[in-house]
Design a protein around this motif. Structure first.
Motif, PDB file in Angstrom:
ATOM      1  N   ARG A  73       0.841  -1.200   0.000  1.00 39.36           N
ATOM      2  CA  ARG A  73       0.000   0.000   0.000  1.00 39.36           C
ATOM      3  C   ARG A  73       0.874   1.248   0.000  1.00 39.36           C
ATOM      4  O   ARG A  73       1.824   1.325   0.782  1.00 39.36           O
ATOM      5  CB  ARG A  73      -0.879  -0.026   1.257  1.00 39.36           C
ATOM      6  CG  ARG A  73      -1.794   1.143   1.386  1.00 39.36           C
ATOM      7  CD  ARG A  73      -2.733   0.975   2.563  1.00 39.36           C
ATOM      8  NE  ARG A  73      -3.743  -0.066   2.332  1.00 39.36           N
ATOM      9  CZ  ARG A  73      -4.882  -0.164   3.013  1.00 39.36           C
ATOM     10  NH1 ARG A  73      -5.157   0.687   3.968  1.00 39.36           N
ATOM     11  NH2 ARG A  73      -5.751  -1.121   2.746  1.00 39.36           N
ATOM     12  N   ASP A 145      -2.144  -3.000  -3.802  1.00 41.06           N
ATOM     13  CA  ASP A 145      -3.189  -2.603  -2.848  1.00 41.06           C
ATOM     14  C   ASP A 145      -3.467  -1.126  -3.111  1.00 41.06           C
ATOM     15  O   ASP A 145      -3.134  -0.610  -4.190  1.00 41.06           O
ATOM     16  CB  ASP A 145      -2.720  -2.884  -1.405  1.00 41.06           C
ATOM     17  CG  ASP A 145      -3.845  -2.732  -0.387  1.00 41.06           C
ATOM     18  OD1 ASP A 145      -4.758  -3.575  -0.388  1.00 41.06           O
ATOM     19  OD2 ASP A 145      -3.839  -1.769   0.402  1.00 41.06           O
ATOM     20  N   THR A 189     -10.880  -8.895  -7.535  1.00 45.18           N
ATOM     21  CA  THR A 189     -11.460  -8.543  -6.232  1.00 45.18           C
ATOM     22  C   THR A 189     -12.892  -8.067  -6.425  1.00 45.18           C
ATOM     23  O   THR A 189     -13.803  -8.480  -5.695  1.00 45.18           O
ATOM     24  CB  THR A 189     -10.607  -7.470  -5.532  1.00 45.18           C
ATOM     25  OG1 THR A 189      -9.248  -7.911  -5.535  1.00 45.18           O
ATOM     26  CG2 THR A 189     -11.058  -7.263  -4.100  1.00 45.18           C
ATOM     27  N   LYS A 220      -9.898   0.352  -7.747  1.00 43.24           N
ATOM     28  CA  LYS A 220      -9.761  -0.961  -8.390  1.00 43.24           C
ATOM     29  C   LYS A 220     -10.872  -1.908  -7.937  1.00 43.24           C
ATOM     30  O   LYS A 220     -11.426  -2.654  -8.735  1.00 43.24           O
ATOM     31  CB  LYS A 220      -8.390  -1.562  -8.049  1.00 43.24           C
ATOM     32  CG  LYS A 220      -7.231  -0.758  -8.657  1.00 43.24           C
ATOM     33  CD  LYS A 220      -5.883  -1.420  -8.411  1.00 43.24           C
ATOM     34  CE  LYS A 220      -5.430  -1.309  -6.986  1.00 43.24           C
ATOM     35  NZ  LYS A 220      -5.109   0.065  -6.549  1.00 43.24           N
ATOM     36  N   VAL A 221     -11.210  -1.868  -6.643  1.00 43.70           N
ATOM     37  CA  VAL A 221     -12.240  -2.787  -6.143  1.00 43.70           C
ATOM     38  C   VAL A 221     -13.640  -2.275  -6.509  1.00 43.70           C
ATOM     39  O   VAL A 221     -14.457  -2.998  -7.086  1.00 43.70           O
ATOM     40  CB  VAL A 221     -12.109  -2.971  -4.612  1.00 43.70           C
ATOM     41  CG1 VAL A 221     -13.217  -3.874  -4.095  1.00 43.70           C
ATOM     42  CG2 VAL A 221     -10.744  -3.542  -4.255  1.00 43.70           C
ATOM     43  N   ASN A 313     -10.822  -3.556   3.180  1.00 47.13           N
ATOM     44  CA  ASN A 313     -10.369  -4.267   4.364  1.00 47.13           C
ATOM     45  C   ASN A 313     -10.719  -3.441   5.595  1.00 47.13           C
ATOM     46  O   ASN A 313     -10.448  -2.239   5.640  1.00 47.13           O
ATOM     47  CB  ASN A 313      -8.849  -4.479   4.303  1.00 47.13           C
ATOM     48  CG  ASN A 313      -8.489  -5.586   3.331  1.00 47.13           C
ATOM     49  OD1 ASN A 313      -9.093  -6.656   3.339  1.00 47.13           O
ATOM     50  ND2 ASN A 313      -7.513  -5.326   2.470  1.00 47.13           N
TER      51      ASN A 313
HETATM   52  P1  NAD Z   1      -7.746   2.201  -4.908  1.00 46.09           P
HETATM   53  O1  NAD Z   1      -6.668   3.105  -4.443  1.00 46.09           O
HETATM   54  O2  NAD Z   1      -7.723   1.666  -6.297  1.00 46.09           O
HETATM   55  O3  NAD Z   1      -9.190   2.895  -4.711  1.00 46.09           O
HETATM   56  C1  NAD Z   1      -9.614   3.455  -3.517  1.00 46.09           C
HETATM   57  C2  NAD Z   1     -10.859   4.283  -3.817  1.00 46.09           C
HETATM   58  O4  NAD Z   1     -11.400   4.780  -2.589  1.00 46.09           O
HETATM   59  C3  NAD Z   1     -10.590   5.532  -4.675  1.00 46.09           C
HETATM   60  O5  NAD Z   1     -11.684   5.702  -5.566  1.00 46.09           O
HETATM   61  C4  NAD Z   1     -10.572   6.666  -3.651  1.00 46.09           C
HETATM   62  O6  NAD Z   1     -10.900   7.922  -4.225  1.00 46.09           O
HETATM   63  C5  NAD Z   1     -11.632   6.170  -2.716  1.00 46.09           C
HETATM   64  N1  NAD Z   1     -11.603   6.775  -1.388  1.00 46.09           N
HETATM   65  C6  NAD Z   1     -10.550   7.017  -0.575  1.00 46.09           C
HETATM   66  N2  NAD Z   1     -10.958   7.594   0.570  1.00 46.09           N
HETATM   67  C7  NAD Z   1     -12.309   7.704   0.485  1.00 46.09           C
HETATM   68  C8  NAD Z   1     -13.306   8.211   1.330  1.00 46.09           C
HETATM   69  N3  NAD Z   1     -13.013   8.744   2.512  1.00 46.09           N
HETATM   70  N4  NAD Z   1     -14.587   8.133   0.915  1.00 46.09           N
HETATM   71  C9  NAD Z   1     -14.906   7.612  -0.279  1.00 46.09           C
HETATM   72  N5  NAD Z   1     -14.000   7.121  -1.116  1.00 46.09           N
HETATM   73  C10 NAD Z   1     -12.719   7.160  -0.754  1.00 46.09           C
HETATM   74  O7  NAD Z   1      -7.778   1.000  -3.854  1.00 46.09           O
HETATM   75  P2  NAD Z   1      -8.401  -0.447  -4.040  1.00 46.09           P
HETATM   76  O8  NAD Z   1      -7.351  -1.366  -4.514  1.00 46.09           O
HETATM   77  O9  NAD Z   1      -9.695  -0.338  -4.773  1.00 46.09           O
HETATM   78  O10 NAD Z   1      -8.666  -0.852  -2.523  1.00 46.09           O
HETATM   79  C11 NAD Z   1      -9.827  -0.418  -1.810  1.00 46.09           C
HETATM   80  C12 NAD Z   1      -9.966  -1.272  -0.560  1.00 46.09           C
HETATM   81  O11 NAD Z   1     -10.085  -2.653  -0.916  1.00 46.09           O
HETATM   82  C13 NAD Z   1      -8.797  -1.198   0.415  1.00 46.09           C
HETATM   83  O12 NAD Z   1      -9.287  -1.367   1.721  1.00 46.09           O
HETATM   84  C14 NAD Z   1      -7.963  -2.430   0.026  1.00 46.09           C
HETATM   85  O13 NAD Z   1      -7.132  -2.870   1.078  1.00 46.09           O
HETATM   86  C15 NAD Z   1      -9.070  -3.403  -0.263  1.00 46.09           C
HETATM   87  N6  NAD Z   1      -8.677  -4.532  -1.107  1.00 46.09           N
HETATM   88  C16 NAD Z   1      -8.094  -4.331  -2.327  1.00 46.09           C
HETATM   89  C17 NAD Z   1      -7.770  -5.439  -3.105  1.00 46.09           C
HETATM   90  C18 NAD Z   1      -7.206  -5.284  -4.489  1.00 46.09           C
HETATM   91  O14 NAD Z   1      -7.037  -6.303  -5.162  1.00 46.09           O
HETATM   92  N7  NAD Z   1      -6.940  -4.079  -4.962  1.00 46.09           N
HETATM   93  C19 NAD Z   1      -8.003  -6.734  -2.622  1.00 46.09           C
HETATM   94  C20 NAD Z   1      -8.615  -6.892  -1.371  1.00 46.09           C
HETATM   95  C21 NAD Z   1      -8.949  -5.784  -0.629  1.00 46.09           C
END
Ligand code: NAD
Length: 412
Positions: A73, A145, A189, A220-221, A313
């Motif tokens: 991350r 992440d 995911t 991404k998620v 998460n």
């Molecule tokens: P990312 O950086 O691609 O996207 C995060 C999104 O959340 C962005 O759109 C951002 O603008 C938004 N965001 C941030 N703060 C916010 C807030 N206060 N209110 C609303 N939106 C907000 O990250 P990601 O990979 O999509 O991961 C998101 C979550 O899913 C994390 O908790 C990560 O640990 C978990 N996760 C990711 C994966 C993966 O494969 N990428 C797998 C399992 C879990």
């Protein structure tokens, strides 16, 4: 949001599982202690020639069931406690889905939006070089992440391979396809979140076709979950990112086209929402897919969704969780709902080890099969032990790790 609370939350969930499984105090000690924690200094020469120091982390929470596995991350708020909490969650997630892995997490306390592409590359490579002695396809396998993606994985794979003297694709997952990535990993995911949503609706006797969904987080998620849900016939009625939310768009596809063109989700004809308003929409399903601690004592009270599917998460604090349970809202916990990413990462690692690559259909079928099996096990445990789905998921994951400890014994 406090970073301490992510570790407090993870430890209190573990404590509950240990009690429900009637494990011993010795087992609690073993399960509540990370195996290996590493903090490194990551120097970066900025494009203007200034040198800045960043803190980097890698936590291998468990290696009992196999090599440790978990994301990297890039976020200004991460610290060691949060990294330990996330590595612990990875451990139970891999055990719940029965992947032959322990759990890990890592990252750098940096805001990647402040870095140029070349700065991002130098920082990623130096971080990789600092943690290099403890990673590898048989030791610990990083993945993307928050704040990282396939380009960071390509640089990590290259840095590791240059040092090894030969190409080692299996050292990371979430790589570009041409470097040994897997078909279906980018959307995995989100695909898994969509499978979880569909199954949770069916478990609650709600027809998924036409069911309404609000998604917090359009990364991404969140994005890939939205795409998969629309393909399954559900209606995604609102999404948000860090700047706020929107509703009233015609389709996710149209909203994404606007996002790519303009860099924001405020497409013409949509209505703006605050992030709190999005959480409180009257929808069938709410999917928190941003960061930790968004459903709290304060925000949980107003939630009207019938089901919460945790794409992120640790998005729910213990107080928020208690309120959701009191309101009769079904919560599909993170370690089940977002396990699609690590499941397809596992497929990628297997393909890299065998130098034999699967087609997209095989990835999809195998992902669905593993998730459905985990889902049924959670539902059965929840019914038989009269516990929530979160408690059932932790009981299964923690129970498997405890059993592996028992069978391996304590050396010396
Ligand atoms: P990312 O950086 O691609 O996207 C995060 C999104 O959340 C962005 O759109 C951002 O603008 C938004 N965001 C941030 N703060 C916010 C807030 N206060 N209110 C609303 N939106 C907000 O990250 P990601 O990979 O999509 O991961 C998101 C979550 O899913 C994390 O908790 C990560 O640990 C978990 N996760 C990711 C994966 C993966 O494969 N990428 C797998 C399992 C879990």
């Amino acid at each position: 949001m406090t970073t301490e609370s992510a570790l407090d939350t993870a430890l209190s969930q573990l404590r509950r599982a240990v009690e429900q499984l009637q494990l011993s105090e010795n087992e609690w000690q073993t399960l509540s202690t990370p195996r290996r924690v590493l903090e490194v200094a990551v120097p970066l020469r900025r494009d203007n020639d200034h040198v800045e120091m960043y803190k980097g982390f890698r936590v291998q929470y468990s290696t009992t069931r196999g090599p440790s596995k978990g994301g990297v991350r890039f976020h200004p708020d991460i610290d060691m406690d949060e990294t330990i909490a996330l590595a612990m969650l990875m451990t139970w997630k891999c055990a719940l889905t029965n992947l032959p892995y322990g759990g890990a997490k890592g990252g750098i306390a940096v805001d990647p939006s402040t870095l140029s592409l070349t700065e991002n590359e130098r920082l990623t490579r130096r971080y990789t070089s600092e943690i290099l002695p403890i990673i590898g396809p048989e030791r610990d396998i990083p993945a993307p992440d928050v704040g990282t993606d396939e380009k960071n994985m390509a640089w990590m794979m290259d840095t590791y391979s240059v040092n090894a003297g030969f190409s080692v694709p299996g050292v990371v997952t979430g790589k570009p396809i041409v470097l040994g990535g897997s078909l279906g990993r980018t959307s995995a995911t989100g695909d898994g979140v969509a499978i979880s949503t569909r199954e949770a609706l069916i478990a609650r006797d709600i027809n998924p076709i036409g069911a309404t969904v609000a998604i917090q987080g359009f990364g991404k998620v969140g994005y890939w979950a939205a795409v998969a849900l629309e393909n399954m016939g559900l209606r995604v009625v609102a999404v948000s990112d860090v700047r706020g939310g929107v509703t009233g768009f015609s389709s996710i596809h149209d909203l994404w086209s606007h996002f790519l063109a303009e860099g924001n989700i405020n497409a013409p004809g949509t209505d703006r929402l605050t992030n709190e308003e999005l959480l409180h929409l009257d929808v069938d399903v709410l999917i928190p897919a941003a960061l930790a601690d968004s459903i709290t004592e304060k925000t949980a009270v107003g939630i009207k969704a019938k089901i919460v599917v945790e794409g992120a998460n640790a998005p729910t604090t213990p107080e928020g969780d208690a309120i959701l349970n009191d309101k009769g809202i079904l919560v599909v916990p993170d370690i089940l709902a977002n396990s699609g990413g690590v499941i397809v990462s596992y497929f990628e690692w297997v393909q890299d080890k065998q130098n034999y690559f699967w087609n997209a259909g095989e990835v999809r079928e195998n992902l669905n099969a593993i998730m459905m099996k985990a889902f049924k096990e959670v539902e059965t445990t929840s019914n038989e032990s009269r516990v929530t789905w979160r408690e059932a998921s932790h009981m299964i994951g923690v129970g498997r790790v405890a059993e592996a400890h028992r069978l391996r014994g304590l050396y010396p």
